[in-house]
Design an enzyme around this catalytic site. Structure first.
Site, PDB file in Angstrom:
ATOM      1  N   VAL A   1       0.855  -1.187   0.000  1.00  0.00           N
ATOM      2  CA  VAL A   1       0.000   0.000   0.000  1.00  0.00           C
ATOM      3  C   VAL A   1       0.891   1.237   0.000  1.00  0.00           C
ATOM      4  O   VAL A   1       1.779   1.359   0.838  1.00  0.00           O
ATOM      5  CB  VAL A   1      -0.915  -0.004   1.239  1.00  0.00           C
ATOM      6  CG1 VAL A   1      -1.735   1.278   1.306  1.00  0.00           C
ATOM      7  CG2 VAL A   1      -1.825  -1.218   1.229  1.00  0.00           C
ATOM      8  N   CYS A   2       0.656   2.142  -0.923  1.00  0.00           N
ATOM      9  CA  CYS A   2       1.464   3.371  -0.976  1.00  0.00           C
ATOM     10  C   CYS A   2       1.196   4.217   0.264  1.00  0.00           C
ATOM     11  O   CYS A   2       0.047   4.550   0.575  1.00  0.00           O
ATOM     12  CB  CYS A   2       1.145   4.193  -2.210  1.00  0.00           C
ATOM     13  SG  CYS A   2       1.964   5.796  -2.184  1.00  0.00           S
ATOM     14  N   VAL A   3       2.249   4.586   0.947  1.00  0.00           N
ATOM     15  CA  VAL A   3       2.092   5.313   2.206  1.00  0.00           C
ATOM     16  C   VAL A   3       1.457   6.688   1.996  1.00  0.00           C
ATOM     17  O   VAL A   3       0.567   7.095   2.747  1.00  0.00           O
ATOM     18  CB  VAL A   3       3.440   5.416   2.964  1.00  0.00           C
ATOM     19  CG1 VAL A   3       4.477   6.163   2.173  1.00  0.00           C
ATOM     20  CG2 VAL A   3       3.269   6.072   4.316  1.00  0.00           C
TER      21      VAL A   3
ATOM     22  N   GLY B   1      -2.170   6.300   0.825  1.00  0.00           N
ATOM     23  CA  GLY B   1      -2.913   5.728   1.935  1.00  0.00           C
ATOM     24  C   GLY B   1      -3.220   6.757   3.006  1.00  0.00           C
ATOM     25  O   GLY B   1      -4.357   6.889   3.456  1.00  0.00           O
TER      26      GLY B   1
END
Lengths: 113, 116, 99, 124
Positions: free
Chosen positions: B76-78, B81
Site C-alpha cells: 500500500v502506498c504510504v 494511503g
C-alpha cells in the site's frame, strides 16, 4: 498533535513539530521552531530558509536534496557536493528534510524515498 | 514470467480489482510469478481493514488475504494511503505500507507491469 | 503492444484513443465494459472490422457472459478468451491499459 | 549504472487536471522515481495535454497548482523526457507556446516509437 502559544495565537504542530497550518508561518515563528530543534538561526540559515520557501511557492513541491545541494554550492561558493552537504548538516544537524523544511514552515516530507 | 501489478481503483466504483484478482489467480495457476501488487490512487481502499460487505457478496479483503497467504506481496502506498485514511491502524494485517520506490522496483523486477 | 480497453465505447474515448496507437502485430483486448465494442450491430462494428483487417482482437469471456452477450452476438473473428488467455496475451506483448 | 542497465518506464498521462486525482498523484510518483536513476519518461496525450497548459490559477478551487511542478521535473527531479503528442495539442486548439514548460512535441508515430522501447507503462 501539539500546541503552543505564539504572540497570543495558538499554533498547532504534528507530533514531530511540523506546522499544521502553513499560513501560520512568519519569521518570528521560525525562530521558535528553530529553538525547538536546538538550532540557532544565523544569516546562513536564513538564506536557505528563504530559498526553500521561494522554491516551494514557485513549484508547489519541496526541492530534491540535489537541488538544495546545488543551491548551497552557488550561495556559499563551495567546490563540490560533499562540501555543500557538510555545510548543510552543520546548519541543520538532523538533516535538511527534517529541520530546514520544518523551520521554513514547509509540509512534512512525504517520506516516500 | 514475472508480473508486477498496479491497482488504481477502489473496490466498488470500478471493476478493476475484480479483474486484477482473477488475472493474478490465473497467472499463479499457470506457474507465473507475481512480483507484487502495488495499491495506488483509490486502489489503497482495497486494503482497508474496515471493509465489511454483506456476507453473500464477494469480500475483497478475504480474496486478497488468500493470495497474500500464497506469498504475494501486497504493498500500500504510504502517501496515497495517508491521504485516504488507510494507515497502520486501518490497513489489513500483514500488509506492507511502503513508498513509491516500491512501484518502481516492481517495474524493474518484473517482465511485465500491468495496471488495472 | 497489447492495448487493453476497459471502458464502454459509448461513454469513453478509450477505444478510439487506443486505436490511434495500434500498429501492425499489436493486439487489442477488450475487457470489462470495453466488451460492448464487440457487439454485432452496434455503432462500433465497422470500426472493429477495420481493426480486424490488420490486428487480432480478443474479448474477455467472463465480462461478455456477465453482460448477457452471447457468443453469436460477437463480431466475427473477435476471439473470446478466459483469464488464462488474458495472461498469455500479456506474456506475448507489453500491455498498456486504456482507461 | 550504464544506460543499457536502466529500466525504461513511461508515465502515460491521459487525464486532464483537477477533475480527478490522477495528475496530482502521477506527479508525486514522478518526483519519487527521479531519485532512483532509472530512465523515466512522461508522455502527455489526449486530455493529458491540458495538464501542461500555461496560466492555471487554482486559487478559487482551493487546491494546489501542480502545473508549476512540471517546470522543474527534468532539471531537479531527473525525469529524462517529457513528451507531448502533437495531434492531441492540435485537436484541442493548443500549441507549444501554450505550454508551461519546454517539452518534446512528437507526432503520434514518433511517440509510438518511443513506446516500443519501454519496459513498463504507468497510465494515469
Amino acid at each position: 498533535m501539539a500546541e503552543f502559544d505564539y504572540n497570543g495565537k495558538k499554533i498547532e504542530t504534528d507530533d514531530e513539530g511540523y506546522l499544521q497550518n502553513l499560513g501560520d508561518w512568519d519569521k518570528g515563528l521560525a525562530e521558535v521552531l528553530a529553538k525547538q530543534e536546538n538550532v540557532t538561526l544565523t544569516e546562513k540559515h536564513w538564506k536557505l530558509i528563504e530559498w526553500i520557501r521561494d522554491y516551494f511557492q514557485k513549484y508547489q513541491v519541496a526541492p530534491a536534496i540535489k537541488s538544495l545541494t546545488k543551491e548551497v554550492m552557488n550561495l556559499e561558493n563551495l567546490p563540490d557536493k560533499k562540501e555543500a552537504n557538510k555545510f548543510i548538516y552543520e546548519l541543520f544537524p538532523e538533516g535538511p528534510a527534517k529541520q530546514l523544511a520544518k523551520i521554513a514552515g514547509l509540509p512534512k516530507p512525504t517520506g516516500c524515498v | 514470467m514475472k508480473f508486477g501489478i498496479l491497482i488504481k481503483d477502489g473496490p466498488y466504483m470500478h471493476q478493476a480489482m475484480d479483474t486484477a484478482y482473477n488475472f493474478i489467480v490465473a497467472a499463479m495457476e499457470m506457474g507465473h510469478e507475481i512480483t507484487g501488487v502495488f495499491f495506488y490512487n483509490d486502489g489503497v481502499y482495497n486494503r482497508s481493514n474496515a471493509l465489511e460487505p454483506p456476507i453473500d457478496e464477494r469480500n475483497i479483503m478475504k480474496l486478497l488475504t488468500d493470495i497474500e497467504l500464497k506469498g504475494v506481496r501486497l504493498i500500500v502506498c504510504v502517501a496515497a494511503g495517508k491521504r485516504r485514511g488507510i494507515v497502520n491502524k486501518t490497513v489489513c494485517e500483514v500488509n506492507e505500507i511502503s513508498g513509491l520506490g516500491q512501484l518502481l522496483d516492481l517495474c524493474i523486477a518484473s517482465d511485465r507491469m500491468i495496471t488495472f | 503492444m497489447l492495448h487493453i480497453v476497459k471502458r464502454s465505447p459509448y461513454e469513453s474515448s478509450a477505444l478510439n484513443d487506443s486505436l490511434k496507437y495500434i500498429k501492425e502485430k499489436d493486439i487489442l483486448l477488450l475487457i470489462e465494459d470495453g466488451v460492448y465494442s464487440a457487439k454485432k450491430g452496434g455503432k462500433f462494428e465497422n470500426l472493429l472490422k477495420g481493426v480486424l483487417q490488420n490486428n487480432e482482437v480478443f474479448c474477455l469471456i467472463a465480462d461478455v457472459k456477465a453482460r448477457g452477450i452471447e457468443g453469436s452476438e460477437i463480431i466475427e473473428n473477435v476471439k473470446l478468451i478466459d483469464y488464462k488467455g488474458f495472461v498469455d496475451k500479456v506474456c506475448e506483448q507489453n500491455p498498456l491499459m486504456w482507461a | 549504472m550504464s544506460e543499457q542497465e536502466k529500466t525504461k518506464v513511461m508515465f502515460v498521462c491521459r487525464s486532464a487536471p483537477y477533475g480527478n486525482i490522477f495528475e496530482q498523484e502521477a506527479i508525486e510518483a514522478m518526483i519519487m522515481f527521479g531519485a532512483y536513476e532509472q530512465d523515466i519518461s512522461v508522455s502527455f496525450i489526449d486530455d493529458g495535454v491540458y495538464s501542461l497548459k500555461k496560466g492555471q490559477d487554482t486559487s478559487l478551487l482551493g487546491k494546489k497548482n501542480f502545473s508549476l511542478t512540471y517546470m522543474i521535473l527534468k532539471d531537479d527531479f531527473e525525469i529524462n523526457h517529457i513528451y507531448v503528442e502533437k495531434e492531441s495539442l492540435e485537436e484541442r486548439g493548443l500549441n507549444e507556446s501554450d505550454l508551461i514548460t519546454e517539452v518534446e512535441v512528437l507526432d503520434r508515430n514518433a511517440l509510438r516509437e518511443k513506446m516500443d522501447e519501454m519496459k513498463a507503462f504507468l497510465p494515469f
